[in-house]
Design a protein around this motif. Structure first.
Motif, PDB file in Angstrom:
ATOM      1  N   CYS A   1      32.755  43.794  31.177  1.00  0.00           N
ATOM      2  CA  CYS A   1      31.796  44.888  30.949  1.00  0.00           C
ATOM      3  C   CYS A   1      32.287  45.937  29.972  1.00  0.00           C
ATOM      4  O   CYS A   1      31.478  46.673  29.415  1.00  0.00           O
ATOM      5  CB  CYS A   1      31.455  45.569  32.274  1.00  0.00           C
ATOM      6  SG  CYS A   1      30.562  44.518  33.404  1.00  0.00           S
TER       7      CYS A   1
ATOM      8  N   THR B   1      32.711  50.184  33.478  1.00  0.00           N
ATOM      9  CA  THR B   1      33.662  50.178  34.592  1.00  0.00           C
ATOM     10  C   THR B   1      33.820  51.575  35.174  1.00  0.00           C
ATOM     11  O   THR B   1      33.871  51.750  36.403  1.00  0.00           O
ATOM     12  CB  THR B   1      35.017  49.641  34.118  1.00  0.00           C
ATOM     13  OG1 THR B   1      34.848  48.321  33.594  1.00  0.00           O
ATOM     14  CG2 THR B   1      36.010  49.596  35.266  1.00  0.00           C
TER      15      THR B   1
ATOM     16  N   GLY C   1      29.547  40.603  35.072  1.00  0.00           N
ATOM     17  CA  GLY C   1      30.586  41.608  35.269  1.00  0.00           C
ATOM     18  C   GLY C   1      30.090  42.817  36.026  1.00  0.00           C
ATOM     19  O   GLY C   1      30.812  43.390  36.850  1.00  0.00           O
TER      20      GLY C   1
ATOM     21  N   GLY D   1      36.282  42.378  35.958  1.00  0.00           N
ATOM     22  CA  GLY D   1      35.020  43.031  35.608  1.00  0.00           C
ATOM     23  C   GLY D   1      35.174  43.951  34.420  1.00  0.00           C
ATOM     24  O   GLY D   1      34.257  44.081  33.594  1.00  0.00           O
TER      25      GLY D   1
ATOM     26  N   SER E   1      33.043  44.402  43.917  1.00  0.00           N
ATOM     27  CA  SER E   1      34.415  44.907  44.045  1.00  0.00           C
ATOM     28  C   SER E   1      34.433  46.324  44.606  1.00  0.00           C
ATOM     29  O   SER E   1      35.315  46.672  45.403  1.00  0.00           O
ATOM     30  CB  SER E   1      35.117  44.874  42.682  1.00  0.00           C
ATOM     31  OG  SER E   1      35.119  43.575  42.143  1.00  0.00           O
TER      32      SER E   1
ATOM     33  N   LEU F   1      29.898  41.803  39.538  1.00  0.00           N
ATOM     34  CA  LEU F   1      31.266  41.698  40.052  1.00  0.00           C
ATOM     35  C   LEU F   1      31.855  43.070  40.358  1.00  0.00           C
ATOM     36  O   LEU F   1      32.549  43.258  41.371  1.00  0.00           O
ATOM     37  CB  LEU F   1      32.135  40.961  39.035  1.00  0.00           C
ATOM     38  CG  LEU F   1      33.580  40.673  39.448  1.00  0.00           C
ATOM     39  CD1 LEU F   1      33.611  39.781  40.669  1.00  0.00           C
ATOM     40  CD2 LEU F   1      34.333  40.015  38.299  1.00  0.00           C
ATOM     41  N   LEU F   2      31.589  44.053  39.501  1.00  0.00           N
ATOM     42  CA  LEU F   2      32.096  45.406  39.748  1.00  0.00           C
ATOM     43  C   LEU F   2      31.443  46.040  40.967  1.00  0.00           C
ATOM     44  O   LEU F   2      32.103  46.748  41.737  1.00  0.00           O
ATOM     45  CB  LEU F   2      31.862  46.275  38.507  1.00  0.00           C
ATOM     46  CG  LEU F   2      32.776  46.019  37.315  1.00  0.00           C
ATOM     47  CD1 LEU F   2      32.362  46.873  36.137  1.00  0.00           C
ATOM     48  CD2 LEU F   2      34.230  46.285  37.668  1.00  0.00           C
TER      49      LEU F   2
END
Length: 258
Positions: free
Chosen positions: A112, A117, A203, A108, A210, A206-207
């Motif tokens: 990104c 992040t 992303g 990610g 996560s 996905l973050l």
């Protein structure tokens, strides 16, 4: 002695907030700010390094370096009770899940960038648990937590709309899979493309996923940390086992990539 353990202790006002000297509190605040700044710099540097180093190799180096340092200072093998075979199996499962979450988080990061992040993946467990409590339970915790959950969702939506997709599409027709293309990165990019969104939006999703996995992982790790002999010992052994688990994958990557 009788006064110490009598029932009048609560009524006597002897229990309450622990006062910390100002100098000691200031030292802790300075150390906290310094650690956060160093972590932010590390994430920015990791973003640059991952442009030329495979994610799996990067995570292996990170885990191995942390394991060496923690083995010296924590001494997990010489301190505490011996670890049984059943506990070693749990440690291997724990390490595999830790590697998966690290893999998703750093992937990610490559999609990104470091700023998003930091804004998404670095929230504490309490923030995420409060958000989930507001969304999925009846007792959300009051209007303050509800406002916080609303602002968090709005912030995620703003990050999803951060870039101009048409401009990003004009920059290149291929995925920026980095210097070392592999089946892993191809699979992750293909999975994101199936969602029908741009790479940076995938992303962000996905973050967020996560982050939720990381919070659940930390919650489930508390029971294992009690069995092993503390969170510090578990963290030291987890980095060591994670490096051992990733070693065959790193050897294959080193032999098949330039």
């Amino acid at each position: 002695m009788e006064e110490k353990y009598s029932s009048n202790v609560l009524s006597g006002g002897k229990l309450g907030m622990v006062e910390v000297p100002d100098s000691r509190l200031t030292r802790y605040i300075v150390l906290l700010i310094l650690s956060k700044v160093l972590k932010a710099l590390g994430i920015f540097e990791s973003y640059d390094i991952l442009k030329v180093v495979h994610i799996v190799q990067f995570i292996f180096i990170l885990k191995l370096g942390s394991a060496v340092i923690l083995l010296v200072f924590q001494k997990p093998f010489s301190s505490g009770k011996g670890i049984s075979k059943r506990q070693w199996i749990k440690l291997v499962k724990h390490a595999i899940l830790s590697c998966v979450i690290s893999l998703l988080g750093f992937f990610g990061l490559t999609l990104c960038g470091p700023l998003r992040t930091l804004l998404l993946f670095e929230h504490s467990d309490m923030v995420v648990l409060a958000l989930l409590a507001v969304l999925f339970t009846n007792s959300g915790g009051g209007p303050s937590k509800t406002r916080g959950a609303a602002f968090f969702i709005i912030a995620v939506i703003c990050l999803l709309l951060f870039d101009n997709d048409h401009l990003m599409a004009k920059m290149g027709d291929h995925h920026p899979e980095g210097h070392h293309d592999s089946a892993l990165t191809h699979f992750l990019y293909t999975t994101i493309s199936l969602l029908g969104v741009a790479d940076h939006k995938g992303g962000v999703v996905l973050l967020v996923v996560s982050l939720c996995l990381k919070v659940g992982f930390h919650t489930a790790s508390r029971k294992l940390s009690v069995e092993i002999g503390g969170a510090k010992r578990l963290y030291a052994l987890d980095n060591l086992v994670s490096a051992v688990v990733l070693l065959p994958w790193v050897v294959v990557l080193s032999a098949t990539t330039e």
